[in-house]
Design a protein around this motif. Structure first.
Motif, PDB file in Angstrom:
ATOM      1  N   ALA A   1     -21.024  14.047 -39.173  1.00 23.97           N
ATOM      2  CA  ALA A   1     -21.957  13.238 -38.375  1.00 23.97           C
ATOM      3  C   ALA A   1     -21.899  11.773 -38.821  1.00 23.97           C
ATOM      4  O   ALA A   1     -21.642  11.475 -39.995  1.00 23.97           O
ATOM      5  CB  ALA A   1     -23.388  13.781 -38.540  1.00 23.97           C
ATOM      6  N   VAL A   2     -22.166  10.882 -37.879  1.00 23.71           N
ATOM      7  CA  VAL A   2     -22.240   9.448 -38.198  1.00 23.71           C
ATOM      8  C   VAL A   2     -23.364   9.259 -39.215  1.00 23.71           C
ATOM      9  O   VAL A   2     -24.469   9.782 -39.013  1.00 23.71           O
ATOM     10  CB  VAL A   2     -22.581   8.632 -36.922  1.00 23.71           C
TER      11      VAL A   2
ATOM     12  N   ASP B   1     -22.650  15.074 -33.958  1.00 19.01           N
ATOM     13  CA  ASP B   1     -24.061  14.655 -33.882  1.00 19.01           C
ATOM     14  C   ASP B   1     -24.818  15.302 -32.725  1.00 19.01           C
ATOM     15  O   ASP B   1     -25.948  14.886 -32.427  1.00 19.01           O
ATOM     16  CB  ASP B   1     -24.125  13.125 -33.715  1.00 19.01           C
TER      17      ASP B   1
ATOM     18  N   PHE C   1     -28.636  16.004 -32.282  1.00 20.43           N
ATOM     19  CA  PHE C   1     -29.630  14.925 -32.182  1.00 20.43           C
ATOM     20  C   PHE C   1     -29.891  14.595 -30.709  1.00 20.43           C
ATOM     21  O   PHE C   1     -29.624  13.493 -30.219  1.00 20.43           O
ATOM     22  CB  PHE C   1     -29.165  13.690 -32.960  1.00 20.43           C
TER      23      PHE C   1
ATOM     24  N   GLU D   1     -32.385  13.961 -28.943  1.00 24.49           N
ATOM     25  CA  GLU D   1     -33.334  12.913 -28.533  1.00 24.49           C
ATOM     26  C   GLU D   1     -32.620  11.662 -28.017  1.00 24.49           C
ATOM     27  O   GLU D   1     -33.150  10.954 -27.149  1.00 24.49           O
ATOM     28  CB  GLU D   1     -34.203  12.525 -29.730  1.00 24.49           C
ATOM     29  N   ASP D   2     -31.433  11.384 -28.563  1.00 26.09           N
ATOM     30  CA  ASP D   2     -30.762  10.133 -28.193  1.00 26.09           C
ATOM     31  C   ASP D   2     -30.112  10.177 -26.816  1.00 26.09           C
ATOM     32  O   ASP D   2     -29.744   9.143 -26.275  1.00 26.09           O
ATOM     33  CB  ASP D   2     -29.716   9.783 -29.267  1.00 26.09           C
TER      34      ASP D   2
ATOM     35  N   ARG E   1     -20.766   9.216 -29.535  1.00 26.53           N
ATOM     36  CA  ARG E   1     -21.836  10.117 -29.097  1.00 26.53           C
ATOM     37  C   ARG E   1     -21.981  10.209 -27.571  1.00 26.53           C
ATOM     38  O   ARG E   1     -22.757  11.012 -27.075  1.00 26.53           O
ATOM     39  CB  ARG E   1     -23.165   9.689 -29.743  1.00 26.53           C
TER      40      ARG E   1
ATOM     41  N   GLY F   1     -33.880   7.573 -29.644  1.00 26.87           N
ATOM     42  CA  GLY F   1     -34.601   7.294 -30.891  1.00 26.87           C
ATOM     43  C   GLY F   1     -35.266   5.928 -30.887  1.00 26.87           C
ATOM     44  O   GLY F   1     -36.154   5.666 -31.699  1.00 26.87           O
TER      45      GLY F   1
ATOM     46  N   ARG G   1     -27.995   0.140 -31.428  1.00 32.76           N
ATOM     47  CA  ARG G   1     -27.660   1.198 -30.452  1.00 32.76           C
ATOM     48  C   ARG G   1     -28.199   0.923 -29.042  1.00 32.76           C
ATOM     49  O   ARG G   1     -27.706   1.483 -28.069  1.00 32.76           O
ATOM     50  CB  ARG G   1     -28.223   2.538 -30.930  1.00 32.76           C
TER      51      ARG G   1
ATOM     52  N   LEU H   1     -32.202   1.921 -38.093  1.00 30.04           N
ATOM     53  CA  LEU H   1     -31.337   2.550 -37.089  1.00 30.04           C
ATOM     54  C   LEU H   1     -32.053   2.622 -35.737  1.00 30.04           C
ATOM     55  O   LEU H   1     -31.520   2.192 -34.716  1.00 30.04           O
ATOM     56  CB  LEU H   1     -30.919   3.965 -37.564  1.00 30.04           C
ATOM     57  N   HIS H   2     -33.249   3.193 -35.741  1.00 29.85           N
ATOM     58  CA  HIS H   2     -33.991   3.393 -34.494  1.00 29.85           C
ATOM     59  C   HIS H   2     -35.465   3.033 -34.681  1.00 29.85           C
ATOM     60  O   HIS H   2     -36.012   3.180 -35.777  1.00 29.85           O
ATOM     61  CB  HIS H   2     -33.953   4.876 -34.075  1.00 29.85           C
TER      62      HIS H   2
ATOM     63  N   ALA I   1     -27.804  12.788 -42.538  1.00 27.68           N
ATOM     64  CA  ALA I   1     -27.079  12.346 -41.324  1.00 27.68           C
ATOM     65  C   ALA I   1     -27.900  11.305 -40.561  1.00 27.68           C
ATOM     66  O   ALA I   1     -27.689  11.082 -39.363  1.00 27.68           O
ATOM     67  CB  ALA I   1     -26.786  13.544 -40.433  1.00 27.68           C
ATOM     68  N   ASP I   2     -28.868  10.683 -41.255  1.00 33.78           N
ATOM     69  CA  ASP I   2     -29.726   9.646 -40.649  1.00 33.78           C
ATOM     70  C   ASP I   2     -30.623  10.191 -39.546  1.00 33.78           C
ATOM     71  O   ASP I   2     -31.057   9.443 -38.656  1.00 33.78           O
ATOM     72  CB  ASP I   2     -28.905   8.464 -40.089  1.00 33.78           C
TER      73      ASP I   2
ATOM     74  N   CYS J   1     -35.720  13.624 -33.614  1.00 35.86           N
ATOM     75  CA  CYS J   1     -34.386  13.496 -33.008  1.00 35.86           C
ATOM     76  C   CYS J   1     -33.755  14.824 -32.616  1.00 35.86           C
ATOM     77  O   CYS J   1     -32.813  14.841 -31.828  1.00 35.86           O
ATOM     78  CB  CYS J   1     -33.460  12.726 -33.924  1.00 35.86           C
TER      79      CYS J   1
HETATM   80  C1  CIR Z   1     -26.445   8.843 -35.489  1.00 33.43           C
HETATM   81  O1  CIR Z   1     -26.130   7.990 -36.333  1.00 33.43           O
HETATM   82  O2  CIR Z   1     -26.413   8.603 -34.282  1.00 33.43           O
HETATM   83  C2  CIR Z   1     -26.859  10.210 -35.956  1.00 33.43           C
HETATM   84  N1  CIR Z   1     -26.136  10.566 -37.122  1.00 33.43           N
HETATM   85  C3  CIR Z   1     -28.333  10.263 -36.235  1.00 33.43           C
HETATM   86  C4  CIR Z   1     -29.155  10.087 -35.010  1.00 33.43           C
HETATM   87  C5  CIR Z   1     -30.602  10.259 -35.259  1.00 33.43           C
HETATM   88  N2  CIR Z   1     -31.308  10.100 -34.041  1.00 33.43           N
HETATM   89  C6  CIR Z   1     -32.588   9.824 -33.941  1.00 33.43           C
HETATM   90  O3  CIR Z   1     -33.271   9.632 -34.945  1.00 33.43           O
HETATM   91  N3  CIR Z   1     -33.098   9.701 -32.741  1.00 33.43           N
END
Ligand code: CIR
Length: 292
Positions: free
Chosen positions: A26-27, A72, A75, A77-78, A97, A131, A147, A180-181, A280-281, A286
């Motif tokens: 995963a990223v 990924d 996740f 939610e994105d 993604r 996110g 993003r 990140l988000h 994995a952030d 998510c």
């Molecule tokens: C990413 O970097 O896109 C994924 N590894 C983690 C995404 C997490 N998404 C979120 O919190 N909505």
């Protein structure tokens, strides 16, 4: 046009997505991003699915088949933003993604979320990760980030406002700092409560909210950034059926437990250890898409 209540309605359906066998790739910008344990993550994901089923209903949660080409893909939610009867399928900001969206589109087309009546697919230059979207019931907060760009924010807000003109978008430019988000640092369990991380990115984000908007919310601050991301299940009446919080952050857990016990004495507080997703952030919100 159906009215959308400000205290958010109960969720009646949810989507999650089975973990990819390639999840270890995963990223990630997390220092432990190279040490993701996939077997452990699988067990944590199963516990997550059980928590969502607990609050949405045992038969109302669809687990979309995994996509091995997309590490990924859990996740979800994105890939999609749902507000009332509107769903906007996104163009995720990270190029690796974008291919995740097709599986979610197919699940929506198969009526996995029966309350969704209008589905839009983002296109052109618009980029957005779910996110970065925080719908509180009263406001549609959208973070601009690495993003999510202005065109993505404009696409989302115009399509939501077409059906719900009284849910103004509040666009927050997070790009001067490295979050990140948006929902990494701020979530809204109910229409009038924010949980915010008590660190520089949390304060930066909170300070961007216009005071006339901020004043409509109480803010509760937690010292661990990852604990600011809570997964809440509204009861449809301004309260909560339950809330899922991160296990493993004792000071933040105590603050959240006290907050929920005082404000929502009947709400269940469900704790989950999501250590492999944090690497994995990812956090709690998510891993599911929730539909009212
Ligand atoms: C990413 O970097 O896109 C994924 N590894 C983690 C995404 C997490 N998404 C979120 O919190 N909505």
């Amino acid at each position: 046009m159906a009215a959308l209540p400000i205290p958010r309605p109960r969720y009646t359906a949810a989507l999650t997505r089975a973990l990819a066998p390639s999840f270890a790739n995963a990223v990630s910008e997390h220092p432990d991003g190279g040490r993701i344990g996939v077997a452990r993550a699988d067990a944590q994901h199963a516990a997550y699915n059980a928590a969502v089923r607990r609050f949405v209903g045992p038969k109302a949660v669809t687990e979309v088949a995994t996509d091995p080409a997309h590490p990924d893909c859990c996740f979800v939610e994105d890939t999609c933003v749902a507000v009332g009867s509107v769903a906007v399928l996104t163009q995720p900001g990270h190029p690796s993604r974008r291919g995740e969206v097709a599986g979610i589109q197919a699940a929506l087309a198969a009526a996995a979320a029966p309350g969704i009546q209008h589905v839009y697919q983002m296109h052109g230059d618009a980029l957005l990760d779910g996110g970065d979207v925080l719908f509180t019931g009263a406001h549609l907060f959208i973070g601009l980030s690495a993003r999510t760009n202005e065109a993505g924010a404009a696409f989302l807000s115009s399509h939501v406002n077409k059906h719900y003109p009284h849910r103004p978008a509040v666009v927050l430019d997070l790009r001067p700092q490295p979050t990140l988000h948006l929902k990494c640092v701020i979530t809204a369990p109910t229409h009038n409560l924010l949980i915010v991380s008590d660190d520089a990115p949390g304060h930066f984000t909170y300070d961007l909210i216009p005071s006339a908007v901020r004043n409509q919310y109480d803010a509760v601050w937690v010292p661990d950034q990852v604990a600011a991301n809570v997964l809440a299940f509204p009861d449809g009446d301004g309260g909560l059926l339950g809330v899922v919080i991160q296990a493993g952050f004792p000071t933040s857990e105590a603050i959240l437990e006290e907050t929920f016990a005082k404000r929502f004495p009947t709400a269940a507080v469900h704790k989950l250890d999501m250590s492999e997703f944090i690497k994995a952030d990812g956090a709690l919100t998510c891993c599911s898409l929730l539909f009212a």
